[in-house]
Each structure stands twice: as C-alpha cells, then as structure tokens.
Design a protein around this motif. Sequence first.
Motif, PDB file in Angstrom:
ATOM      1  N   PHE A 247     -11.630   6.295   3.009  1.00 51.10           N
ATOM      2  CA  PHE A 247     -11.199   7.684   2.904  1.00 51.10           C
ATOM      3  C   PHE A 247     -10.057   7.964   3.877  1.00 51.10           C
ATOM      4  O   PHE A 247      -9.033   8.542   3.507  1.00 51.10           O
ATOM      5  CB  PHE A 247     -12.385   8.599   3.199  1.00 51.10           C
ATOM      6  N   ASP A 248     -10.215   7.523   5.102  1.00 48.81           N
ATOM      7  CA  ASP A 248      -9.162   7.718   6.108  1.00 48.81           C
ATOM      8  C   ASP A 248      -7.887   6.968   5.726  1.00 48.81           C
ATOM      9  O   ASP A 248      -6.769   7.463   5.942  1.00 48.81           O
ATOM     10  CB  ASP A 248      -9.644   7.259   7.481  1.00 48.81           C
ATOM     11  N   ASP A 249      -8.042   5.771   5.165  1.00 47.67           N
ATOM     12  CA  ASP A 249      -6.876   5.002   4.724  1.00 47.67           C
ATOM     13  C   ASP A 249      -6.118   5.732   3.619  1.00 47.67           C
ATOM     14  O   ASP A 249      -4.883   5.735   3.584  1.00 47.67           O
ATOM     15  CB  ASP A 249      -7.304   3.617   4.227  1.00 47.67           C
ATOM     16  N   ALA A 250      -6.869   6.347   2.699  1.00 43.63           N
ATOM     17  CA  ALA A 250      -6.235   7.085   1.600  1.00 43.63           C
ATOM     18  C   ALA A 250      -5.451   8.274   2.133  1.00 43.63           C
ATOM     19  O   ALA A 250      -4.319   8.541   1.711  1.00 43.63           O
ATOM     20  CB  ALA A 250      -7.291   7.552   0.600  1.00 43.63           C
ATOM     21  N   VAL A 251      -6.048   9.006   3.080  1.00 42.20           N
ATOM     22  CA  VAL A 251      -5.352  10.152   3.671  1.00 42.20           C
ATOM     23  C   VAL A 251      -4.096   9.687   4.401  1.00 42.20           C
ATOM     24  O   VAL A 251      -3.043  10.342   4.349  1.00 42.20           O
ATOM     25  CB  VAL A 251      -6.284  10.922   4.627  1.00 42.20           C
ATOM     26  N   ALA A 252      -4.171   8.536   5.047  1.00 39.98           N
ATOM     27  CA  ALA A 252      -3.004   8.007   5.760  1.00 39.98           C
ATOM     28  C   ALA A 252      -1.861   7.700   4.788  1.00 39.98           C
ATOM     29  O   ALA A 252      -0.685   7.935   5.107  1.00 39.98           O
ATOM     30  CB  ALA A 252      -3.391   6.743   6.531  1.00 39.98           C
ATOM     31  N   ILE A 253      -2.187   7.182   3.599  1.00 38.27           N
ATOM     32  CA  ILE A 253      -1.159   6.909   2.595  1.00 38.27           C
ATOM     33  C   ILE A 253      -0.521   8.215   2.116  1.00 38.27           C
ATOM     34  O   ILE A 253       0.701   8.316   1.957  1.00 38.27           O
ATOM     35  CB  ILE A 253      -1.751   6.150   1.395  1.00 38.27           C
ATOM     36  N   ILE A 254      -1.346   9.231   1.887  1.00 37.61           N
ATOM     37  CA  ILE A 254      -0.818  10.531   1.463  1.00 37.61           C
ATOM     38  C   ILE A 254       0.112  11.093   2.535  1.00 37.61           C
ATOM     39  O   ILE A 254       1.179  11.643   2.229  1.00 37.61           O
ATOM     40  CB  ILE A 254      -1.966  11.517   1.175  1.00 37.61           C
ATOM     41  N   ASN A 255      -0.287  10.958   3.787  1.00 41.08           N
ATOM     42  CA  ASN A 255       0.553  11.445   4.880  1.00 41.08           C
ATOM     43  C   ASN A 255       1.922  10.766   4.861  1.00 41.08           C
ATOM     44  O   ASN A 255       2.961  11.409   5.078  1.00 41.08           O
ATOM     45  CB  ASN A 255      -0.136  11.192   6.224  1.00 41.08           C
ATOM     46  N   LYS A 256       1.944   9.465   4.602  1.00 39.70           N
ATOM     47  CA  LYS A 256       3.217   8.741   4.540  1.00 39.70           C
ATOM     48  C   LYS A 256       4.041   9.208   3.338  1.00 39.70           C
ATOM     49  O   LYS A 256       5.272   9.310   3.418  1.00 39.70           O
ATOM     50  CB  LYS A 256       2.958   7.237   4.472  1.00 39.70           C
ATOM     51  N   ALA A 257       3.382   9.490   2.221  1.00 36.36           N
ATOM     52  CA  ALA A 257       4.097   9.996   1.052  1.00 36.36           C
ATOM     53  C   ALA A 257       4.747  11.339   1.357  1.00 36.36           C
ATOM     54  O   ALA A 257       5.908  11.592   1.008  1.00 36.36           O
ATOM     55  CB  ALA A 257       3.149  10.117  -0.139  1.00 36.36           C
ATOM     56  N   TYR A 258       3.998  12.219   2.039  1.00 30.04           N
ATOM     57  CA  TYR A 258       4.561  13.528   2.383  1.00 30.04           C
ATOM     58  C   TYR A 258       5.681  13.405   3.405  1.00 30.04           C
ATOM     59  O   TYR A 258       6.620  14.212   3.418  1.00 30.04           O
ATOM     60  CB  TYR A 258       3.466  14.456   2.891  1.00 30.04           C
ATOM     61  N   TYR A 259       5.594  12.414   4.261  1.00 30.05           N
ATOM     62  CA  TYR A 259       6.693  12.162   5.197  1.00 30.05           C
ATOM     63  C   TYR A 259       7.960  11.813   4.417  1.00 30.05           C
ATOM     64  O   TYR A 259       9.047  12.324   4.715  1.00 30.05           O
ATOM     65  CB  TYR A 259       6.314  11.028   6.147  1.00 30.05           C
ATOM     66  N   VAL A 260       7.828  10.941   3.426  1.00 27.79           N
ATOM     67  CA  VAL A 260       8.977  10.568   2.592  1.00 27.79           C
ATOM     68  C   VAL A 260       9.514  11.783   1.849  1.00 27.79           C
ATOM     69  O   VAL A 260      10.728  12.010   1.781  1.00 27.79           O
ATOM     70  CB  VAL A 260       8.577   9.455   1.600  1.00 27.79           C
TER      71      VAL A 260
END
Length: 341
Positions: A247-260
């Motif tokens: 779950f935390d890994d998935a949120v981390a990926i979303i955070n990187k997407a929003y950074y982009v």
Amino acid sequence: MTVAELYFPFPVHADIGHDEYDREAAEWLSLHCELAPDRLEAVSGSRVAAMFAFSAASALSERIEVLTRWSLVNFLIDDVIEAAPIEQATVIASVCRRIWDNPASSVPDMPIVAALRQNTSTLLTMATPVQRQRLRAAHQEYFSSLVAQHLVDAAPQPPSVEVHTFIREMTSGMPGFSAVAEFVTGMDIPEDEYHSPQVRAFAQAVHLAVGWVNDVCAYTKDIREGHQNNVVAVLAARSGSDTRKAFDDAVAIINKAYYVVDELSHVLLREGSPGLCGYVRLLLRKQGAFVPWHLNSPRYADTTVGESLTITTTAPPDVHVPPDISSIAWWWDHLPVRDAA
C-alpha cells in the motif's frame, strides 16, 4: 502504523463530500441531462454528480449536456462491463467499439446501446475531423482495456506491474475524458503539440495517477469482489511484501506521478498554446475533484487497508527519484532540465 501521505501539489475541491454541495450538484446535473427524479438521490449519494458539475465548469454552455450525458453513460458502461462475465463483457465492449467507429452500425439491442449511440453520434457530428480521430482512438483503447482487465482478473496470478500500469492508465477513463474535455471546452490543440513527448508524458502521468488512486482507495472492496489486478495486490505479489508495505509503495508511485504532473504542467502552461493551456488546467481541476471524491465517497469508505490517506502539499524527500518500473520511468526523460546546482 503511520498514515500514508498522498502528495498533491494542486488545489483540492474540498466541497465534494459535503451533503449540501452534493445535493445541489445532483440537481444541476438533472437539469442538463434529464436525470429521472427517482435517480437523483442515488446519484447525489455517490457524489458522481458533484464531480461532473465541477468538471463541467469549463465547458461551453451549448456542450454541457453532451458532457453530462457522456459522463453518465460511460460510468454506467464501466459498471456493467466490470460486473458482467467475460463473454458478455467482450460482447458489450465490441458493440461499444463498433458504435464509436460508426454510430450507425448494426449492433445487438442492449439497454445501454441507445444512449451510447445517441451521445456518440452527437459528439462525432459536432467535433472537427481531428477531434473525431482523438475521440475514436481514446474510446477504442478504453473498451479494449476493459476486456483486458477482465482477462487479467481471470488469470491465476496477478499481472506484472508493467501490465498493470498500462491497464490502469487506460481503464481509468481519463484518456476518453481528456478527448471529450478538449471538445466540450472548445479547445483546439495543434497536432504537433498534442503528440509532443512532454504533452503525452503529462497526460499519461495524469491518467495513471487516477487509476492508481482508485486502486489504493478501493483495495479492500476489490479484494472482496475478487479483482486480482488491484495495484496493492499486484505490488504485494511482485515483491513478496505484506499488504501494508505494498500500500505504501503504491502511494509512493502516485506521489512520483503527481511530481511529474506538477513539473510538466508549469512548462506546458508557460510555453503552450491557448488550447493546450486550457487542457492542462482542466485536467488539474479534474484531479482536484477526483481525489476528495474518492476519499469521501461511501463507495470507497474504509477501504484503504484500515487507514485513511492524508493529503499533503509537501513533497516526499525521494519524490525526485524515478520509480523502478520501466513502463513509467521514461517520464523523467521529459522533465525540465535542472541546473547542476
């Protein structure tokens, strides 16, 4: 255990999820697409109407009805295909693709077909040749991906993260919405700009973020209903980690997407044509309505692995590091060049 923080550096439309706002939005929706009175309460409770109303704020007045009808029809089709057996889902998706190819196509008589045919015909008739091409391409891929999602659910093992990434981008519905939004707002994005690497990277990051936010918020519901392609389940199977770590890994990926998305949006808004700038602003607004809709909707209540997400505008320290997933790491190739200092 810590509460996961969703990095969201954009304005959030926090009114979605407030009963009075949702009720007024549902009444607004009923005026623009002849929603039956007995359906008003259900639509208001789902907060679908609030998200539609917010998204339609930029639409030309003569095209609001087209947008609201498209939204309702596509939400319904998505639910019907998701709930249907694979054989029936394949038939429905095939019918939908044929209608988008040619609204006058001879297709089996199904309850949803008439509404889809009418709305598709209106969109394609009013759109320019370039817009028609974009509308058709986005919807053809969308319905193909819905079937692919069914096949993945039926597979004995969850898919790879690369496969999941593609499916979640396409089945999020955002590519279709992006094409419809361009039409209903009167935007006219030049072909070379529309297909440029930076614009495509921006759009794909937005589309994937929507799909993954949906999965994070719907994890418990998806597992209960037997869906194997939820991102949390996929990441857990891939790494052998527990659900909390996945779950935390998935949120981390979303955070990187929003950074982009954030980084590229500044470039596109500074250098883009008026049509592209309108397109970027609308997709950012859609995100600002989509996130609270998920976090507040009864449909997704208590589904984030027993904990709630919190929204933060503070970037995580590792948000600048590309994810180790080849199908999305290429976004970093299109980020603005930074000074060594």
